[in-house]
Design a protein around this motif. Structure first.
Motif, PDB file in Angstrom:
ATOM      1  N   LEU A 105     -35.047  23.860  28.987  1.00 21.16           N
ATOM      2  CA  LEU A 105     -35.993  24.700  29.721  1.00 21.16           C
ATOM      3  C   LEU A 105     -36.641  23.819  30.779  1.00 21.16           C
ATOM      4  O   LEU A 105     -37.304  22.835  30.462  1.00 21.16           O
ATOM      5  CB  LEU A 105     -37.060  25.265  28.792  1.00 21.16           C
ATOM      6  CG  LEU A 105     -38.217  26.014  29.472  1.00 21.16           C
ATOM      7  CD1 LEU A 105     -37.700  27.250  30.204  1.00 21.16           C
ATOM      8  CD2 LEU A 105     -39.285  26.400  28.442  1.00 21.16           C
ATOM      9  N   LYS A 106     -36.439  24.178  32.035  1.00 22.18           N
ATOM     10  CA  LYS A 106     -36.981  23.388  33.131  1.00 22.18           C
ATOM     11  C   LYS A 106     -37.391  24.329  34.254  1.00 22.18           C
ATOM     12  O   LYS A 106     -36.605  25.174  34.689  1.00 22.18           O
ATOM     13  CB  LYS A 106     -35.927  22.385  33.635  1.00 22.18           C
ATOM     14  CG  LYS A 106     -36.512  21.211  34.378  1.00 22.18           C
ATOM     15  CD  LYS A 106     -35.449  20.130  34.570  1.00 22.18           C
ATOM     16  CE  LYS A 106     -36.058  18.869  35.166  1.00 22.18           C
ATOM     17  NZ  LYS A 106     -35.045  17.807  35.315  1.00 22.18           N
ATOM     18  N   ASP A 107     -38.651  24.180  34.698  1.00 25.70           N
ATOM     19  CA  ASP A 107     -39.184  25.032  35.768  1.00 25.70           C
ATOM     20  C   ASP A 107     -38.990  26.505  35.434  1.00 25.70           C
ATOM     21  O   ASP A 107     -38.599  27.320  36.291  1.00 25.70           O
ATOM     22  CB  ASP A 107     -38.514  24.700  37.109  1.00 25.70           C
ATOM     23  CG  ASP A 107     -38.755  23.262  37.544  1.00 25.70           C
ATOM     24  OD1 ASP A 107     -39.843  22.741  37.246  1.00 25.70           O
ATOM     25  OD2 ASP A 107     -37.855  22.672  38.149  1.00 25.70           O
ATOM     26  N   ASP A 108     -39.257  26.867  34.183  1.00 20.92           N
ATOM     27  CA  ASP A 108     -39.173  28.247  33.697  1.00 20.92           C
ATOM     28  C   ASP A 108     -37.752  28.818  33.746  1.00 20.92           C
ATOM     29  O   ASP A 108     -37.570  30.037  33.673  1.00 20.92           O
ATOM     30  CB  ASP A 108     -40.120  29.166  34.472  1.00 20.92           C
ATOM     31  CG  ASP A 108     -41.579  28.830  34.199  1.00 20.92           C
ATOM     32  OD1 ASP A 108     -41.878  28.387  33.080  1.00 20.92           O
ATOM     33  OD2 ASP A 108     -42.409  28.991  35.108  1.00 20.92           O
ATOM     34  N   LYS A 109     -36.754  27.951  33.843  1.00 20.80           N
ATOM     35  CA  LYS A 109     -35.357  28.375  33.792  1.00 20.80           C
ATOM     36  C   LYS A 109     -34.726  27.833  32.515  1.00 20.80           C
ATOM     37  O   LYS A 109     -34.785  26.630  32.250  1.00 20.80           O
ATOM     38  CB  LYS A 109     -34.593  27.886  35.020  1.00 20.80           C
ATOM     39  CG  LYS A 109     -35.074  28.516  36.326  1.00 20.80           C
ATOM     40  CD  LYS A 109     -34.305  27.978  37.511  1.00 20.80           C
ATOM     41  CE  LYS A 109     -34.810  28.595  38.814  1.00 20.80           C
ATOM     42  NZ  LYS A 109     -34.088  28.058  40.003  1.00 20.80           N
ATOM     43  N   MET A 110     -34.116  28.729  31.754  1.00 17.36           N
ATOM     44  CA  MET A 110     -33.596  28.376  30.446  1.00 17.36           C
ATOM     45  C   MET A 110     -32.071  28.510  30.420  1.00 17.36           C
ATOM     46  O   MET A 110     -31.522  29.526  30.829  1.00 17.36           O
ATOM     47  CB  MET A 110     -34.222  29.288  29.386  1.00 17.36           C
ATOM     48  CG  MET A 110     -33.946  28.874  27.962  1.00 17.36           C
ATOM     49  SD  MET A 110     -34.783  29.961  26.750  1.00 17.36           S
ATOM     50  CE  MET A 110     -36.506  29.637  27.094  1.00 17.36           C
ATOM     51  N   PHE A 111     -31.407  27.453  29.958  1.00 13.40           N
ATOM     52  CA  PHE A 111     -29.957  27.451  29.792  1.00 13.40           C
ATOM     53  C   PHE A 111     -29.646  27.108  28.336  1.00 13.40           C
ATOM     54  O   PHE A 111     -30.080  26.058  27.839  1.00 13.40           O
ATOM     55  CB  PHE A 111     -29.295  26.440  30.723  1.00 13.40           C
ATOM     56  CG  PHE A 111     -29.524  26.717  32.186  1.00 13.40           C
ATOM     57  CD1 PHE A 111     -28.671  27.563  32.884  1.00 13.40           C
ATOM     58  CD2 PHE A 111     -30.602  26.155  32.846  1.00 13.40           C
ATOM     59  CE1 PHE A 111     -28.888  27.825  34.228  1.00 13.40           C
ATOM     60  CE2 PHE A 111     -30.828  26.412  34.196  1.00 13.40           C
ATOM     61  CZ  PHE A 111     -29.966  27.251  34.887  1.00 13.40           C
ATOM     62  N   LEU A 112     -28.905  27.970  27.651  1.00 18.76           N
ATOM     63  CA  LEU A 112     -28.618  27.780  26.240  1.00 18.76           C
ATOM     64  C   LEU A 112     -27.129  27.936  25.958  1.00 18.76           C
ATOM     65  O   LEU A 112     -26.467  28.808  26.539  1.00 18.76           O
ATOM     66  CB  LEU A 112     -29.381  28.799  25.389  1.00 18.76           C
ATOM     67  CG  LEU A 112     -30.904  28.776  25.462  1.00 18.76           C
ATOM     68  CD1 LEU A 112     -31.482  29.957  24.689  1.00 18.76           C
ATOM     69  CD2 LEU A 112     -31.450  27.468  24.932  1.00 18.76           C
ATOM     70  N   LYS A 113     -26.641  27.096  25.051  1.00 21.95           N
ATOM     71  CA  LYS A 113     -25.267  27.224  24.556  1.00 21.95           C
ATOM     72  C   LYS A 113     -25.331  27.779  23.140  1.00 21.95           C
ATOM     73  O   LYS A 113     -26.116  27.308  22.314  1.00 21.95           O
ATOM     74  CB  LYS A 113     -24.574  25.862  24.556  1.00 21.95           C
ATOM     75  CG  LYS A 113     -23.137  25.903  24.041  1.00 21.95           C
ATOM     76  CD  LYS A 113     -22.475  24.531  24.135  1.00 21.95           C
ATOM     77  CE  LYS A 113     -23.038  23.570  23.098  1.00 21.95           C
ATOM     78  NZ  LYS A 113     -22.306  22.287  23.053  1.00 21.95           N
ATOM     79  N   GLU A 114     -24.482  28.769  22.879  1.00 20.73           N
ATOM     80  CA  GLU A 114     -24.440  29.415  21.569  1.00 20.73           C
ATOM     81  C   GLU A 114     -23.252  28.884  20.772  1.00 20.73           C
ATOM     82  O   GLU A 114     -22.171  28.672  21.320  1.00 20.73           O
ATOM     83  CB  GLU A 114     -24.308  30.925  21.781  1.00 20.73           C
ATOM     84  CG  GLU A 114     -23.975  31.724  20.533  1.00 20.73           C
ATOM     85  CD  GLU A 114     -23.527  33.134  20.910  1.00 20.73           C
ATOM     86  OE1 GLU A 114     -24.270  33.812  21.643  1.00 20.73           O
ATOM     87  OE2 GLU A 114     -22.415  33.532  20.488  1.00 20.73           O
ATOM     88  N   SER A 115     -23.449  28.654  19.473  1.00 15.58           N
ATOM     89  CA  SER A 115     -22.355  28.178  18.630  1.00 15.58           C
ATOM     90  C   SER A 115     -22.403  28.847  17.267  1.00 15.58           C
ATOM     91  O   SER A 115     -23.445  29.350  16.832  1.00 15.58           O
ATOM     92  CB  SER A 115     -22.407  26.656  18.479  1.00 15.58           C
ATOM     93  OG  SER A 115     -23.621  26.261  17.872  1.00 15.58           O
ATOM     94  N   ALA A 116     -21.249  28.856  16.602  1.00 14.96           N
ATOM     95  CA  ALA A 116     -21.134  29.461  15.268  1.00 14.96           C
ATOM     96  C   ALA A 116     -20.036  28.747  14.503  1.00 14.96           C
ATOM     97  O   ALA A 116     -19.135  28.138  15.092  1.00 14.96           O
ATOM     98  CB  ALA A 116     -20.831  30.953  15.381  1.00 14.96           C
TER      99      ALA A 116
END
Length: 314
Positions: free
Chosen positions: A73-84
Motif C-alpha cells: 500500500l503506497k500513496d493510497d494505491k494497493m496492489f495484492l497477489k492472491e494465492s491458494a
C-alpha cells in the motif's frame, strides 16, 4: 553459580526502563463484492513499511475456504497477489491479482484479474467495517515503557524480550491513555496490534506476549477493549485467558483452536452478549476415532447452557 552472576549483571546493565515507539499493525475488515460475488476480506496494515498481508473468502464458500493475500500500500494505491493451496499439485499457487484504491480510509475500489495484464477483470467495491472516521487509533503513537525481565523470569531464551511496564497512547503528542496491569511473565517485543475484537465498529488493542521457555503455547495476547461510553480501553480477562483466537466480523463470531499434535483437535465458537464472551458451540476430533464430536450451547441469563451433544462420522 556463574549463570546466576551473569543474570544479576544483565539486570544491573539493562534493568532500567526505556520508552520506545511501538510498531503498529491494524487488522481491518472489508465487506463487499468482486464482480457479483459477495466476499469478506481482512487486511493487516502497519505504520512501519508498505507491506500488507491478509485473507478473504467468498461468502458462499464459507470462512474455512480462505484465499491469502500479500502486497503493498503506497500513496493510497494497493496492489495484492492472491494465492491458494492446490491439493492436486500439493503446492501454493498464485490465483489472482488485485489493484485497488484505498479511499479515505473507509473503502477499497478497483479490479481483480487472474493475470497481471488484466485483459479480463472484475470490479471490486469493498467497505471497511471499522469506523475509522469516528475513531482511528492508527493516527496515534503507542509508546512502550519496558525493561529487561527480572531475575526470576530471565532465562537464556528470554534474550531479546522485555517486561512491559506501561503502554502510553498519545494523540498529537498529548497523552490520551496510559495502560498498566501487565504481568511480569508476559514478555513483549516492540509490536502492538489493533483489531475490532467485539464487533462494535471500533478498533481494540491486541498486545502480543511471549513465553519463550514453553514448547507449546509460546505466545498469546493481552486484550484491551475500547469502551465507547467511557472512552477508554478496558482489559478483558476472558480474551486474555483464551490467548490466540480468530475473529470473524461477518458472523460476529470468535474461534479458538487447539491441537496436541497427535490427531486430537478442537474448535470452540464464542459470541458476545451484553459485553460477555460466551461459548455457543464446540467441535472435537480424536486420534483413531472416525467421528467428529459436537456440543451445542444456548445463552441463558448471561451463561452458556449446554443444549445437546452428538457425533457425526467423517
Amino acid at each position: 553459580m556463574a549463570k546466576t552472576i551473569l543474570i544479576v549483571i544483565l539486570v544491573m546493565i539493562f534493568g532500567q526502563a526505556n520508552a520506545q515507539k511501538a510498531k503498529l499493525t491494524a487488522n481491518l475488515n472489508f465487506t463487499g463484492k468482486i464482480g457479483k460475488y459477495p466476499i469478506e476480506m481482512k487486511l493487516s496494515l502497519n505504520n512501519y513499511n508498505d507491506s500488507i498481508f491478509g485473507e478473504y473468502y467468498y461468502i458462499k464458500n464459507g470462512y474455512g475456504s480462505k484465499l491469502y493475500l500479500e502486497g503493498t500500500l503506497k500513496d493510497d494505491k494497493m496492489f495484492l497477489k492472491e494465492s491458494a493451496y492446490n491439493a492436486k499439485s500439493k503446492k501454493i499457487e498464485t490465483t489472482g491479482y488485485f489493484k485497488m484504491a484505498y479511499i479515505l480510509q473507509k473503502a477499497l475500489a478497483g479490479s481483480w484479474g487472474k493475470k497481471t495484464n488484466r485483459e479480463k477483470t472484475l470490479d471490486i467495491k469493498l467497505q471497511c467495517r471499522e469506523n475509522l472516521q469516528a475513531f482511528n487509533p492508527l493516527s496515534f503513537d503507542f509508546i512502550m515503557s519496558k525493561t529487561k525481565p527480572d531475575e526470576d523470569s530471565m532465562t537464556e531464551n528470554s534474550v531479546g524480550y522485555f517486561t512491559l511496564l506501561s503502554l502510553k497512547i498519545n494523540a498529537n503528542k498529548n497523552s490520551g491513555w496510559i495502560l498498566h496491569d501487565f504481568d511480569k511473565y508476559d514478555l513483549v517485543k516492540d509490536k502492538v496490534e489493533l483489531e475490532d475484537v467485539n464487533f462494535d465498529g471500533y478498533l481494540d488493542i491486541k498486545l502480543p506476549v511471549f513465553y519463550p521457555d514453553r514448547i507449546k503455547g509460546d505466545y498469546g495476547y493481552v486484550y484491551f477493549v475500547y469502551d465507547v461510553t467511557r472512552k477508554s480501553f478496558i482489559k478483558n480477562k476472558t480474551l486474555d485467558d483464551l490467548g490466540v483466537v480468530f475473529f470473524d466480523s461477518f458472523k460476529k463470531q470468535i474461534y479458538k483452536y487447539d491441537a496436541d499434535g497427535n490427531g486430537n483437535e478442537g474448535k470452540m465458537y464464542y459470541r458476545w452478549q451484553n459485553g460477555k464472551l460466551l461459548l455457543v458451540k464446540a467441535e472435537r476430533i480424536y486420534e483413531n476415532d472416525t467421528f467428529t464430536h459436537y456440543e451445542e450451547y444456548k445463552i441463558e441469563n448471561g451463561r452458556s447452557v449446554k443444549l445437546r451433544d452428538y457425533k457425526k462420522r467423517g
